[in-house]
Motif scaffolding. Structure first.
Motif, PDB file in Angstrom:
ATOM      1  N   ARG A  71     -41.587  32.691  13.450  1.00  0.00           N
ATOM      2  CA  ARG A  71     -41.205  32.731  12.038  1.00  0.00           C
ATOM      3  C   ARG A  71     -42.076  33.646  11.189  1.00  0.00           C
ATOM      4  N   GLU A  72     -43.155  34.190  11.779  1.00  0.00           N
ATOM      5  CA  GLU A  72     -44.108  34.933  10.961  1.00  0.00           C
ATOM      6  C   GLU A  72     -44.138  36.434  11.236  1.00  0.00           C
ATOM      7  N   PHE A  73     -43.510  36.887  12.319  1.00  0.00           N
ATOM      8  CA  PHE A  73     -43.668  38.295  12.686  1.00  0.00           C
ATOM      9  C   PHE A  73     -42.406  38.829  13.349  1.00  0.00           C
ATOM     10  N   ALA A  74     -42.137  40.115  13.117  1.00  0.00           N
ATOM     11  CA  ALA A  74     -41.025  40.803  13.793  1.00  0.00           C
ATOM     12  C   ALA A  74     -41.348  42.280  13.900  1.00  0.00           C
ATOM     13  N   THR A  75     -40.801  42.909  14.923  1.00  0.00           N
ATOM     14  CA  THR A  75     -40.851  44.365  15.018  1.00  0.00           C
ATOM     15  C   THR A  75     -39.488  44.923  14.622  1.00  0.00           C
ATOM     16  N   ILE A  76     -39.495  46.150  14.155  1.00  0.00           N
ATOM     17  CA  ILE A  76     -38.277  46.839  13.734  1.00  0.00           C
ATOM     18  C   ILE A  76     -38.112  48.092  14.579  1.00  0.00           C
ATOM     19  N   GLY A  77     -36.892  48.404  14.944  1.00  0.00           N
ATOM     20  CA  GLY A  77     -36.648  49.598  15.735  1.00  0.00           C
ATOM     21  C   GLY A  77     -35.196  50.012  15.690  1.00  0.00           C
ATOM     22  N   LEU A  78     -34.878  51.087  16.420  1.00  0.00           N
ATOM     23  CA  LEU A  78     -33.528  51.646  16.467  1.00  0.00           C
ATOM     24  C   LEU A  78     -32.995  51.942  15.063  1.00  0.00           C
ATOM     25  N   VAL A  79     -33.894  52.363  14.180  1.00  0.00           N
ATOM     26  CA  VAL A  79     -33.470  52.777  12.842  1.00  0.00           C
ATOM     27  C   VAL A  79     -33.015  54.229  12.949  1.00  0.00           C
ATOM     28  N   ILE A  80     -31.711  54.406  12.966  1.00  0.00           N
ATOM     29  CA  ILE A  80     -31.108  55.722  13.188  1.00  0.00           C
ATOM     30  C   ILE A  80     -30.103  56.002  12.085  1.00  0.00           C
ATOM     31  N   THR A  81     -30.119  57.206  11.558  1.00  0.00           N
ATOM     32  CA  THR A  81     -29.039  57.666  10.688  1.00  0.00           C
ATOM     33  C   THR A  81     -28.461  58.934  11.283  1.00  0.00           C
ATOM     34  N   SER A  82     -27.169  59.038  11.259  1.00  0.00           N
ATOM     35  CA  SER A  82     -26.517  60.216  11.831  1.00  0.00           C
ATOM     36  C   SER A  82     -26.909  61.448  11.018  1.00  0.00           C
ATOM     37  N   PRO A  83     -26.918  62.616  11.650  1.00  0.00           N
ATOM     38  CA  PRO A  83     -27.277  63.839  10.918  1.00  0.00           C
ATOM     39  C   PRO A  83     -26.467  64.034   9.634  1.00  0.00           C
ATOM     40  N   ARG A  84     -25.238  63.561   9.624  1.00  0.00           N
ATOM     41  CA  ARG A  84     -24.363  63.743   8.458  1.00  0.00           C
ATOM     42  C   ARG A  84     -24.849  62.945   7.245  1.00  0.00           C
ATOM     43  N   THR A  85     -25.543  61.818   7.482  1.00  0.00           N
ATOM     44  CA  THR A  85     -25.953  60.959   6.357  1.00  0.00           C
ATOM     45  C   THR A  85     -27.464  60.955   6.137  1.00  0.00           C
ATOM     46  N   GLN A  86     -28.200  61.762   6.898  1.00  0.00           N
ATOM     47  CA  GLN A  86     -29.638  61.819   6.683  1.00  0.00           C
ATOM     48  C   GLN A  86     -29.934  62.419   5.313  1.00  0.00           C
ATOM     49  N   ALA A  87     -31.001  61.922   4.688  1.00  0.00           N
ATOM     50  CA  ALA A  87     -31.419  62.356   3.344  1.00  0.00           C
ATOM     51  C   ALA A  87     -30.405  61.948   2.279  1.00  0.00           C
TER      52      ALA A  87
END
Length: 292
Positions: A71-87
């Motif tokens: 309940r106190e900790f988590a890792t985050i990953g697979l944060v991906i945005t397609s080239p079309r929506t980056q920025a």
């Protein structure tokens, strides 16, 4: 935080990662040059939780996953945005969705160079650099130091034997993850004086095999726990992700003629994630960038 976001002329909505065809997830990661196979995505969906950003006709434009350890900790990953929506704000929106679902947990992630300033703006702080060593394993391996203890295979039915050691090294209980990682993995354990002092896993991932987690209390132990798997991979592709920049272990990886392919940055939000102590178990090799 709204469950939709407008990007240019279309609207994206958050959808559970389990409700999306794995082929679309694979296309998303392949589009940014990540090595995840469909079966790697399937594994990660079993290990954690995630959302994807989809448009009105089901096209996938982004993803983010989180892996709670209690309940106190988590890792985050697979944060991906397609080239079309980056920025275009999609990455920030995805992260805010993750924050909402993780509640008050302390968080950690491994950031690419491209996402680093986004995570800084979201309150993450830098802790360490992860070095990605990979390549075709060449035989023979470089000389290894004398072995102090007994190195032997561990059955997947005996994960309990390494769970407590892993928790001391990682800082949180990830027994469920270890059980999932062990499916089809080769596991070795190092014992000294009847006590379990280290372990390592080798499993299929991406272009070949990843060796990790690797847990040991010193460089010499970590070398043996890595070499025992590299010997079985002669002529095949292997990868080791480590935070060791210098020392015997880092030297061994370099002398093994693996190439240092890339780096990512370990960051945390909330309490500090990494807490290395002398002569205590330490994560020499990551299970994966998302799993840490």
């Amino acid at each position: 935080m709204g469950r939709t976001v407008r990007v240019k002329s279309f609207e994206l909505a958050a959808k559970d990662v389990n409700d999306v065809d794995v082929k679309l997830l694979h296309a998303l990661s392949a589009g940014v040059g990540w090595p995840h196979r469909p079966k790697d995505w399937d594994f990660l969906r079993r290990a954690g939780h995630g959302i994807v950003a989809v448009d009105g006709i089901g096209r996938v434009f982004g993803s983010a996953m989180w892996f709670p350890y209690g309940r106190e900790f988590a890792t985050i990953g697979l944060v991906i945005t397609s080239p079309r929506t980056q920025a275009q704000g999609t990455g920030r929106w995805l992260m805010e969705q993750v924050f909402e679902r993780c509640g008050n947990r302390n968080l950690s992630l491994n950031s690419t160079d491209a996402a680093y300033h986004l995570y800084l703006s979201l309150g993450f702080t830098k802790e360490a650099t992860v070095y990605q060593w990979q390549g075709e394993v060449v035989s023979p391996l470089p000389p290894v130091p004398a072995l102090d203890g007994e190195l032997s295979p561990l059955s997947t039915d005996d994960i309990e034997a390494i769970a407590a050691l892993d928790e001391r090294a990682f800082g949180a209980n990830r027994h469920k993850l270890l059980a999932l990682l062990s499916e089809g993995a080769s596991i070795f354990v190092l014992r000294r004086g009847g006590e379990t002092v280290g372990y390592s896993m080798k499993r299929e991932f991406g272009r070949g095999h990843v060796i990790g987690p690797i847990v040991a209390s010193n460089d010499c132990d970590a070398i043996h726990l890595t070499a025992v798997h590299l010997k079985d991979l002669a002529g095949r592709f292997a990868r080791v992700d480590t935070r060791e920049q210098t020392g015997l272990f880092a030297d061994f990886l370099q002398q093994s003629r693996l190439g240092m392919q890339d780096t990512v940055t370990t960051m945390s939000k909330g309490r500090r994630f990494l807490n290395r102590k002398e002569n205590e178990p330490w994560v020499y090799g990551l299970a994966g960038h998302a799993l840490s």
